[in-house]
Design an enzyme around this catalytic site. Structure first.
Site: not given
Length: 157
Positions: A83, A55, A86, A53
């Site tokens: 999420c 992040e 993260c 992801h």
């Protein structure tokens, strides 16, 4: 343009770059002492890695850049509400503040398989000190999902 707008715009631009490379519409920019230390987009499909992801990629790059796993004093600007994975990484990295645009519910509307656990819920359940600023430049961040949705060959996860 405020500093917050400038840094979120960098995340938005990085997200658009990722979308143009066939990736999903997520990106993040980490700033410490007014300096960008990492700005990365999602590469889940490029790496065939569900954890890649924006992040996470930004946190990894920032840690390498400052040669530490402690990102205290920094802020992460995320085009979408992080999420749970993260958020947890942000907490563990000791990032002080999350500023995000689109919400988890926006990602879900575009077909992403989101857990219905908000950053505020995670903060409360985990007794995290991270400061959360939601809905920052939200319209521009939701537009990233629309830009992505218009692409051929797009994929969710």
């Amino acid at each position: 343009m405020t500093d917050h707008e400038k840094f979120m715009k960098l995340a938005i631009d990085k997200c658009r770059e990722g979308i143009d490379k066939g990736q999903s519409p997520f990106a993040a920019c980490i700033v410490k002492n007014g300096e960008v230390i990492a700005c990365e987009h999602n590469v889940v499909w490029a790496k065939t890695d569900i954890t890649a992801h924006g992040e996470i990629n930004a946190i990894q790059k920032a840690c390498r850049k400052i040669n530490s796993i402690d990102l205290s004093g920094s802020t992460i600007y995320s085009t979408c509400e992080p999420c749970p994975m993260c958020f947890t990484a942000i907490h563990w990295a000791r990032i002080d503040r999350i500023i995000y645009g689109a919400a988890i519910s926006d990602a879900e509307r575009f077909g992403f398989n989101e857990l219905k656990v908000s950053n505020h819920m995670l903060k409360e359940m985990g007794l995290s000190d991270v400061e959360i600023t939601p809905d920052f430049m939200k319209n521009q961040c939701v537009e990233l999902f629309e830009y992505w949705a218009a692409k051929d060959g797009k994929k969710t996860y």
